[in-house]
Design an enzyme around this catalytic site. Sequence first.
Site, PDB file in Angstrom:
ATOM      1  N   LYS A 121       0.871  -1.183   0.000  1.00  0.00           N
ATOM      2  CA  LYS A 121       0.000   0.000   0.000  1.00  0.00           C
ATOM      3  C   LYS A 121       0.907   1.232   0.000  1.00  0.00           C
ATOM      4  O   LYS A 121       1.446   1.629   1.026  1.00  0.00           O
ATOM      5  CB  LYS A 121      -0.890  -0.025   1.252  1.00  0.00           C
ATOM      6  CG  LYS A 121      -2.203   0.721   1.152  1.00  0.00           C
ATOM      7  CD  LYS A 121      -2.115   2.215   0.937  1.00  0.00           C
ATOM      8  CE  LYS A 121      -1.891   3.019   2.197  1.00  0.00           C
ATOM      9  NZ  LYS A 121      -1.678   4.462   1.890  1.00  0.00           N
TER      10      LYS A 121
ATOM     11  N   GLU B 226       9.049   0.984  11.298  1.00  0.00           N
ATOM     12  CA  GLU B 226      10.118   1.983  11.154  1.00  0.00           C
ATOM     13  C   GLU B 226       9.433   3.330  11.286  1.00  0.00           C
ATOM     14  O   GLU B 226       8.707   3.741  10.378  1.00  0.00           O
ATOM     15  CB  GLU B 226      10.793   1.870   9.780  1.00  0.00           C
ATOM     16  CG  GLU B 226      11.503   0.564   9.532  1.00  0.00           C
ATOM     17  CD  GLU B 226      12.787   0.417  10.325  1.00  0.00           C
ATOM     18  OE1 GLU B 226      13.193   1.366  11.026  1.00  0.00           O
ATOM     19  OE2 GLU B 226      13.385  -0.659  10.260  1.00  0.00           O
TER      20      GLU B 226
ATOM     21  N   CYS C 271      13.363  10.500   8.021  1.00  0.00           N
ATOM     22  CA  CYS C 271      13.250   9.975   9.388  1.00  0.00           C
ATOM     23  C   CYS C 271      14.582  10.034  10.129  1.00  0.00           C
ATOM     24  O   CYS C 271      14.614  10.146  11.344  1.00  0.00           O
ATOM     25  CB  CYS C 271      12.737   8.553   9.341  1.00  0.00           C
ATOM     26  SG  CYS C 271      13.731   7.496   8.290  1.00  0.00           S
TER      27      CYS C 271
ATOM     28  N   GLU D 145       8.900  15.565  16.415  1.00  0.00           N
ATOM     29  CA  GLU D 145       9.372  15.426  15.033  1.00  0.00           C
ATOM     30  C   GLU D 145       8.608  16.420  14.138  1.00  0.00           C
ATOM     31  O   GLU D 145       7.389  16.359  14.034  1.00  0.00           O
ATOM     32  CB  GLU D 145       9.135  13.999  14.531  1.00  0.00           C
ATOM     33  CG  GLU D 145       9.747  13.784  13.160  1.00  0.00           C
ATOM     34  CD  GLU D 145       9.414  12.416  12.562  1.00  0.00           C
ATOM     35  OE1 GLU D 145       8.258  12.008  12.607  1.00  0.00           O
ATOM     36  OE2 GLU D 145      10.344  11.774  12.045  1.00  0.00           O
TER      37      GLU D 145
HETATM   38  P1  NAP Z   1       1.984   8.208   8.029  1.00  0.00           P
HETATM   39  O1  NAP Z   1       0.955   9.229   8.037  1.00  0.00           O
HETATM   40  O2  NAP Z   1       2.193   7.366   9.233  1.00  0.00           O
HETATM   41  O3  NAP Z   1       1.681   7.277   6.761  1.00  0.00           O
HETATM   42  C1  NAP Z   1       2.472   6.181   6.402  1.00  0.00           C
HETATM   43  C2  NAP Z   1       1.621   5.188   5.656  1.00  0.00           C
HETATM   44  O4  NAP Z   1       0.618   4.658   6.528  1.00  0.00           O
HETATM   45  C3  NAP Z   1       0.870   5.800   4.474  1.00  0.00           C
HETATM   46  O5  NAP Z   1       0.809   4.854   3.441  1.00  0.00           O
HETATM   47  C4  NAP Z   1      -0.480   6.048   5.088  1.00  0.00           C
HETATM   48  O6  NAP Z   1      -1.515   6.197   4.152  1.00  0.00           O
HETATM   49  C5  NAP Z   1      -0.652   4.812   5.937  1.00  0.00           C
HETATM   50  N1  NAP Z   1      -1.670   4.945   6.982  1.00  0.00           N
HETATM   51  C6  NAP Z   1      -2.183   6.077   7.528  1.00  0.00           C
HETATM   52  N2  NAP Z   1      -3.109   5.767   8.451  1.00  0.00           N
HETATM   53  C7  NAP Z   1      -3.189   4.424   8.498  1.00  0.00           C
HETATM   54  C8  NAP Z   1      -3.954   3.499   9.265  1.00  0.00           C
HETATM   55  N3  NAP Z   1      -4.831   3.888  10.177  1.00  0.00           N
HETATM   56  N4  NAP Z   1      -3.759   2.181   9.053  1.00  0.00           N
HETATM   57  C9  NAP Z   1      -2.865   1.751   8.149  1.00  0.00           C
HETATM   58  N5  NAP Z   1      -2.133   2.573   7.386  1.00  0.00           N
HETATM   59  C10 NAP Z   1      -2.270   3.891   7.564  1.00  0.00           C
HETATM   60  O7  NAP Z   1       3.408   8.794   7.716  1.00  0.00           O
HETATM   61  P2  NAP Z   1       3.756   9.807   6.589  1.00  0.00           P
HETATM   62  O8  NAP Z   1       3.182  11.118   6.987  1.00  0.00           O
HETATM   63  O9  NAP Z   1       3.382   9.235   5.280  1.00  0.00           O
HETATM   64  O10 NAP Z   1       5.358   9.793   6.672  1.00  0.00           O
HETATM   65  C11 NAP Z   1       6.070  10.537   7.605  1.00  0.00           C
HETATM   66  C12 NAP Z   1       6.451   9.712   8.811  1.00  0.00           C
HETATM   67  O11 NAP Z   1       7.145   8.543   8.418  1.00  0.00           O
HETATM   68  C13 NAP Z   1       7.402  10.462   9.717  1.00  0.00           C
HETATM   69  O12 NAP Z   1       7.021  10.303  11.044  1.00  0.00           O
HETATM   70  C14 NAP Z   1       8.736   9.775   9.480  1.00  0.00           C
HETATM   71  O13 NAP Z   1       9.658   9.878  10.506  1.00  0.00           O
HETATM   72  C15 NAP Z   1       8.319   8.393   9.219  1.00  0.00           C
HETATM   73  N6  NAP Z   1       9.353   7.687   8.459  1.00  0.00           N
HETATM   74  C16 NAP Z   1      10.093   6.736   9.096  1.00  0.00           C
HETATM   75  C17 NAP Z   1      11.103   6.077   8.430  1.00  0.00           C
HETATM   76  C18 NAP Z   1      11.936   5.025   9.099  1.00  0.00           C
HETATM   77  O14 NAP Z   1      12.560   4.240   8.387  1.00  0.00           O
HETATM   78  N7  NAP Z   1      11.983   4.957  10.411  1.00  0.00           N
HETATM   79  C19 NAP Z   1      11.362   6.387   7.109  1.00  0.00           C
HETATM   80  C20 NAP Z   1      10.593   7.367   6.483  1.00  0.00           C
HETATM   81  C21 NAP Z   1       9.576   7.999   7.181  1.00  0.00           C
HETATM   82  P3  NAP Z   1      -1.801   7.683   3.577  1.00  0.00           P
HETATM   83  O15 NAP Z   1      -0.772   7.884   2.566  1.00  0.00           O
HETATM   84  O16 NAP Z   1      -3.159   7.627   3.014  1.00  0.00           O
HETATM   85  O17 NAP Z   1      -1.707   8.632   4.730  1.00  0.00           O
END
Ligand code: NAP
Length: 501
Positions: free
Chosen positions: A197, A272, A306, A403
């Site tokens: 996804k 992650e 991240c 963050e």
């Molecule tokens: P996010 O809002 O958590 O979304 C990540 C993914 O999860 C997207 O595909 C999102 O869909 C999906 N999602 C949202 N709500 C969900 C739910 N209730 N159930 C299942 N899936 C769901 O994160 P983001 O805003 O895309 O990315 C930024 C975050 O990612 C930051 O906190 C960053 O630190 C973290 N990150 C971590 C790493 C690592 O390796 N540790 C790497 C990169 C990023 P949608 O697209 O529709 O929202």
Amino acid sequence: MAEAQEINISNQAREFLDSNHQLLINGEWVASKSGDKIAVIDPATEEQISEVDAGNAEDINDAVAAARSALTGEWSKIPSHDRAQILNKLADEIEMNFDVLSELEVLDNGMPMPLAQYSIASHGTALLRYYASWATKIHGSTIPVSPGGAMNGESITYTRREPIGVVGAIIPWNSPLIFAILKLTPALAAGCTVILKPAELTPMTALFLGELIRNSGIPKGVVNIVTGYGETAGAALTEHHDVDKIAFTGSTEVGKKIVEASIGNLKKVTLELGGKSPVVVFPDADLEKVIPGAARACFFLQGQNCMAGTRLFVHKDIYEPVLAGVKEMAEAFTIGHGLIPTNDFGPLISATQKKRVMEYIQIGKDEGADLLSGGESVGDKGYFVQPTIFSNVKGDMRIAREEIFGPVLCAESFDDSDLETIANKANNTSYGLSGSVWTQDISVAHKMAMLIDSGQVSINCHAAVDPAIPFGGNKQSGWGREFGKEGLEPYLKTKATTVIF
Ligand code: NAP
Ligand code: MG
């Protein structure tokens, strides 16, 4: 930023953007059940460049059924050597389509072209080739068992490493193609099947990858791609009782929801999540390396990274020159569309993200941190925000603890305190993903690296990433590790078999 810069989109990219994008289920492109669409926006222009299907729970059901059936079908009979060849073939396909994939990544995500090219070459195809070579090295062990007890007589026990099963992979928007590959490759090397996804904001390269997957010899149903919203498609995947594991990269907030949703069938989960990583600079550090290193650590991908080193701790003796140097670098970035080769600083991903970052900049000012550089949005079109530096930040400020996921660097100085005191400052967040230590003193470097509570510490560089280096978070930065041999483990389960002679 130059006004209204002219960008050229290649015919191949234009054709792909203009084509009809559906869901990849059981090897076929199929329309989503709802018929709903998601507009795809170029964050540098705010213009719609494409649209994709919004999959929902019904589509996820179909994708899971396809993945379940593929798990025990042809895929399970393919020898590991051939699995390795298939992954290498997919890497070849990516290399052959390198230009268009890089271009689509820039248009969809906003990152500067050199970064898209670098990430696809050094993390994308490299990951595929790395895990391809693991496919032939997955094996169990033979275990001597003491005679007696239940094993009455001579016996032998051996273990097999079996694929964990059907994997739901959910990824964010900040490095879309790399995250798709990072989730798929260890899963496929292990013999799993996957439902991917992508992030709703950046689905394009995952869909292009879907077509390459169809060309690479991967049997139908082994990889399914369902574009859609997190709250619908993502949530349905995490709740699904026929999914064995979720591999998630994203925010800590959504990571917690995934843990809750996984309780139903106790599916395995790796996470992650977010970070707020420290960059610790000692007075003997080589400033020629520290200054560009600290600037890149924070401003890489406009801080939407991240691993970003967003908290800069510098010894008081060199605090002024380090900050002056980082400020000069931040102000020298050329902000604009990633397809223009001279631009090296792109937009944030969305209007929401820009608003969030601007709010944090206001919070920083209100909390009393000194705004040393940036702090403004840029231009009328596109979600651009200047690289921003706050100095004299205190550890209890929100900008130092939360963050931001944008180009905001929080700097503070330290004195000659002992290393534990400095480490306590560096560790004063709920995250523990990355971090770096800058010094010529090898004892200080290694002691400090040991004291920093994170899954990764780099010495005299920041965020060293390689397919072979395990990566993941401590504390609320996640569960488990990706990359390297450790990144393969979550896709395997052990079966112990005992034979009594
Ligand atoms: P996010 O809002 O958590 O979304 C990540 C993914 O999860 C997207 O595909 C999102 O869909 C999906 N999602 C949202 N709500 C969900 C739910 N209730 N159930 C299942 N899936 C769901 O994160 P983001 O805003 O895309 O990315 C930024 C975050 O990612 C930051 O906190 C960053 O630190 C973290 N990150 C971590 C790493 C690592 O390796 N540790 C790497 C990169 C990023 P949608 O697209 O529709 O929202
Ligand atoms: Mg989101």
